[in-house]
Scaffold this motif. Sequence first.
Motif, PDB file in Angstrom:
ATOM      1  N   GLU A   1       0.773  -1.340  -0.002  1.00 25.57           N
ATOM      2  CA  GLU A   1      -0.007  -0.067  -0.108  1.00 25.57           C
ATOM      3  C   GLU A   1       0.814   1.257   0.063  1.00 25.57           C
ATOM      4  OE1 GLU A   1      -3.725   1.910  -0.053  1.00 25.57           O
ATOM      5  OE2 GLU A   1      -3.269  -0.351  -0.188  1.00 25.57           O
ATOM      6  N   LYS A   2       2.100   1.218   0.641  1.00 25.90           N
ATOM      7  CA  LYS A   2       3.061   2.457   0.777  1.00 25.90           C
ATOM      8  C   LYS A   2       3.900   2.561  -0.473  1.00 25.90           C
ATOM      9  CE  LYS A   2       2.369   1.950   5.932  1.00 25.90           C
ATOM     10  NZ  LYS A   2       3.391   1.842   7.136  1.00 25.90           N
ATOM     11  N   GLY A   3       3.960   1.394  -1.174  1.00 26.93           N
ATOM     12  CA  GLY A   3       4.757   1.368  -2.301  1.00 26.93           C
ATOM     13  C   GLY A   3       6.150   0.892  -2.443  1.00 26.93           C
ATOM     14  N   SER A   4       6.261   0.253  -1.086  1.00 28.48           N
ATOM     15  CA  SER A   4       7.772  -0.464  -0.380  1.00 28.48           C
ATOM     16  C   SER A   4       7.790  -1.674  -1.441  1.00 28.48           C
ATOM     17  CB  SER A   4       7.463  -0.628   0.885  1.00 28.48           C
ATOM     18  OG  SER A   4       8.974  -1.328   1.246  1.00 28.48           O
ATOM     19  N   ARG A   5       9.067  -2.199  -1.483  1.00 32.07           N
ATOM     20  CA  ARG A   5       9.406  -3.280  -2.151  1.00 32.07           C
ATOM     21  C   ARG A   5       9.696  -4.406  -1.032  1.00 32.07           C
ATOM     22  NH1 ARG A   5      13.063  -2.459  -7.482  1.00 32.07           N
ATOM     23  NH2 ARG A   5      12.270  -4.539  -7.793  1.00 32.07           N
ATOM     24  N   ARG A   6       9.799  -3.934   0.210  1.00 31.41           N
ATOM     25  CA  ARG A   6      10.391  -4.920   1.252  1.00 31.41           C
ATOM     26  C   ARG A   6       9.021  -5.364   2.044  1.00 31.41           C
ATOM     27  NH1 ARG A   6      14.835  -3.473   5.496  1.00 31.41           N
ATOM     28  NH2 ARG A   6      16.055  -3.438   3.570  1.00 31.41           N
ATOM     29  N   PRO A   7       8.879  -6.760   1.883  1.00 34.44           N
ATOM     30  CA  PRO A   7       7.653  -7.292   2.644  1.00 34.44           C
ATOM     31  C   PRO A   7       7.471  -7.025   4.038  1.00 34.44           C
ATOM     32  CG  PRO A   7       8.433  -8.879   0.987  1.00 34.44           C
ATOM     33  CD  PRO A   7       9.642  -7.634   0.948  1.00 34.44           C
ATOM     34  N   ASP A   8       6.386  -6.712   4.674  1.00 34.30           N
ATOM     35  CA  ASP A   8       6.281  -6.519   5.880  1.00 34.30           C
ATOM     36  C   ASP A   8       6.664  -7.798   6.881  1.00 34.30           C
ATOM     37  OD1 ASP A   8       4.659  -4.207   5.475  1.00 34.30           O
ATOM     38  OD2 ASP A   8       3.013  -5.462   5.170  1.00 34.30           O
ATOM     39  N   PRO A   9       7.255  -7.523   8.064  1.00 33.77           N
ATOM     40  CA  PRO A   9       7.523  -8.732   9.072  1.00 33.77           C
ATOM     41  C   PRO A   9       6.133  -9.242   9.333  1.00 33.77           C
ATOM     42  CG  PRO A   9       7.529  -6.434  10.156  1.00 33.77           C
ATOM     43  CD  PRO A   9       7.294  -6.215   8.681  1.00 33.77           C
ATOM     44  N   PRO A  10       6.291 -10.445   9.772  1.00 28.50           N
ATOM     45  CA  PRO A  10       5.303 -11.240   9.987  1.00 28.50           C
ATOM     46  C   PRO A  10       4.295 -10.716  11.055  1.00 28.50           C
ATOM     47  CG  PRO A  10       7.000 -12.672  10.040  1.00 28.50           C
ATOM     48  CD  PRO A  10       7.388 -11.164   9.932  1.00 28.50           C
ATOM     49  N   PRO A  11       4.382  -9.909  12.053  1.00 31.18           N
ATOM     50  CA  PRO A  11       3.237  -9.389  12.773  1.00 31.18           C
ATOM     51  C   PRO A  11       2.484  -8.337  12.106  1.00 31.18           C
ATOM     52  CG  PRO A  11       5.291  -9.545  14.047  1.00 31.18           C
ATOM     53  CD  PRO A  11       5.496 -10.030  12.664  1.00 31.18           C
ATOM     54  N   ALA A  12       3.181  -7.627  11.052  1.00 27.25           N
ATOM     55  CA  ALA A  12       2.331  -6.841  10.342  1.00 27.25           C
ATOM     56  C   ALA A  12       1.566  -7.060   9.466  1.00 27.25           C
ATOM     57  CB  ALA A  12       3.363  -5.692   9.839  1.00 27.25           C
ATOM     58  N   ALA A  13       2.129  -8.220   8.339  1.00 24.14           N
ATOM     59  CA  ALA A  13       1.473  -9.063   7.656  1.00 24.14           C
ATOM     60  C   ALA A  13       0.149  -9.854   8.307  1.00 24.14           C
ATOM     61  CB  ALA A  13       2.276 -10.225   6.765  1.00 24.14           C
ATOM     62  N   HIS A  14       0.475 -10.376   9.315  1.00 25.90           N
ATOM     63  CA  HIS A  14      -0.883 -10.891  10.159  1.00 25.90           C
ATOM     64  C   HIS A  14      -1.887  -9.878  10.519  1.00 25.90           C
ATOM     65  CE1 HIS A  14       2.234 -13.862  11.803  1.00 25.90           C
ATOM     66  NE2 HIS A  14       2.104 -14.270  10.363  1.00 25.90           N
ATOM     67  N   ALA A  15      -1.659  -8.578  10.999  1.00 28.35           N
ATOM     68  CA  ALA A  15      -2.660  -7.685  11.218  1.00 28.35           C
ATOM     69  C   ALA A  15      -3.549  -7.360  10.006  1.00 28.35           C
ATOM     70  CB  ALA A  15      -1.875  -6.594  11.805  1.00 28.35           C
ATOM     71  N   ALA A  16      -2.834  -7.228   8.761  1.00 28.86           N
ATOM     72  CA  ALA A  16      -3.554  -7.074   7.726  1.00 28.86           C
ATOM     73  C   ALA A  16      -4.425  -8.036   7.411  1.00 28.86           C
ATOM     74  CB  ALA A  16      -2.516  -6.799   6.494  1.00 28.86           C
ATOM     75  N   ILE A  17      -4.054  -9.424   7.441  1.00 31.24           N
ATOM     76  CA  ILE A  17      -4.939 -10.532   7.127  1.00 31.24           C
ATOM     77  C   ILE A  17      -6.068 -10.500   8.202  1.00 31.24           C
ATOM     78  CG2 ILE A  17      -5.037 -13.239   7.487  1.00 31.24           C
ATOM     79  CD1 ILE A  17      -1.882 -12.832   6.343  1.00 31.24           C
ATOM     80  N   ARG A  18      -5.809 -10.214   9.537  1.00 28.65           N
ATOM     81  CA  ARG A  18      -7.037 -10.310  10.174  1.00 28.65           C
ATOM     82  C   ARG A  18      -7.926  -8.917   9.938  1.00 28.65           C
ATOM     83  NH1 ARG A  18      -6.255 -14.224  13.664  1.00 28.65           N
ATOM     84  NH2 ARG A  18      -4.089 -14.806  14.124  1.00 28.65           N
ATOM     85  N   ALA A  19      -7.486  -8.041   9.706  1.00 27.53           N
ATOM     86  CA  ALA A  19      -8.340  -7.012   9.338  1.00 27.53           C
ATOM     87  C   ALA A  19      -9.230  -7.169   7.991  1.00 27.53           C
ATOM     88  CB  ALA A  19      -7.345  -5.689   9.140  1.00 27.53           C
ATOM     89  N   ALA A  20      -8.469  -7.735   7.175  1.00 30.74           N
ATOM     90  CA  ALA A  20      -9.370  -8.044   6.012  1.00 30.74           C
ATOM     91  C   ALA A  20     -10.336  -9.447   6.271  1.00 30.74           C
ATOM     92  CB  ALA A  20      -8.011  -8.798   4.719  1.00 30.74           C
ATOM     93  N   ALA A  21      -9.738 -10.178   7.194  1.00 27.49           N
ATOM     94  CA  ALA A  21     -11.151 -11.170   7.304  1.00 27.49           C
ATOM     95  C   ALA A  21     -12.192 -10.770   7.974  1.00 27.49           C
ATOM     96  CB  ALA A  21     -10.473 -12.408   8.314  1.00 27.49           C
ATOM     97  N   ALA A  22     -11.916  -9.841   8.850  1.00 25.26           N
ATOM     98  CA  ALA A  22     -13.135  -9.176   9.593  1.00 25.26           C
ATOM     99  C   ALA A  22     -14.042  -8.358   8.627  1.00 25.26           C
ATOM    100  CB  ALA A  22     -12.562  -8.078  10.677  1.00 25.26           C
ATOM    101  N   LYS A  23     -13.262  -7.623   7.678  1.00 29.36           N
ATOM    102  CA  LYS A  23     -13.900  -7.016   6.554  1.00 29.36           C
ATOM    103  C   LYS A  23     -14.740  -7.871   5.746  1.00 29.36           C
ATOM    104  CE  LYS A  23     -14.132  -3.141   5.614  1.00 29.36           C
ATOM    105  NZ  LYS A  23     -14.957  -2.106   6.067  1.00 29.36           N
ATOM    106  N   ALA A  24     -14.224  -9.037   5.521  1.00 30.44           N
ATOM    107  CA  ALA A  24     -14.835 -10.049   4.753  1.00 30.44           C
ATOM    108  C   ALA A  24     -16.340 -10.657   5.395  1.00 30.44           C
ATOM    109  CB  ALA A  24     -13.998 -11.373   4.563  1.00 30.44           C
TER     110      ALA A  24
END
Length: 223
Positions: A67-90
Amino acid sequence: MDSQKITIPVGDEQVSGLLLRPPSAQALYLFAHGAGAGMIHKAMESNAQGLAERGIATLRYQFLYMEKGSRRPDPPPAAHAAIRAAAAKALELAADLPLFAGGRSFGGRMTSQAQSIEPLPRVRGLAFLGFPLHPAGKPGIDRADHLARIQIPMLFVSGDRDALAEPELLKGVVASLGSRATLHSVELADHSFKVAAKSGRTGAGAEAEALDALADWMLERIA
């Protein structure tokens, strides 16, 4: 078929999402992107459209770094947070549809990690398109250790020429998970489900096989 643009709050930040729900939808797949390409990559778009044709709605979303235009993947905790947020939105957007989760490569692995730490609400199963079992040229199964803690069904769709998932190693991992896990191997396909021109297969054919396996597996889980 057009996707609906949405916004997903992730803590104090937010990411973009795309909901594609065909009139015939029988399930929703929470569809995470790989490390090097976001949710609007042509392969993600093609996969989402193909799943819609098979009666599967998708919710694609960006990880924070993308989303921020970075090429470096998020560390797992940040990735997990996005997944949980997306699951809630689903659940908010399509509470009437059975929910499955996973994604391509990095997105699928981060989803499985999140599920192994704390189950995602109402997710019935995890489906992976090219699970990255190990780095290219460094065969190993350490990345699969967390899968043993997952108690819902899992589907691994993998090309048999995947440099990030040596076929015999992946077969062993799936076998170790017992009846919870299923492997569908796409012949002559690589990690991105591309095939060599001399193979006699087409990329469209390999993609169709992968999506058929994914959709059929989900529909069987809700039958």
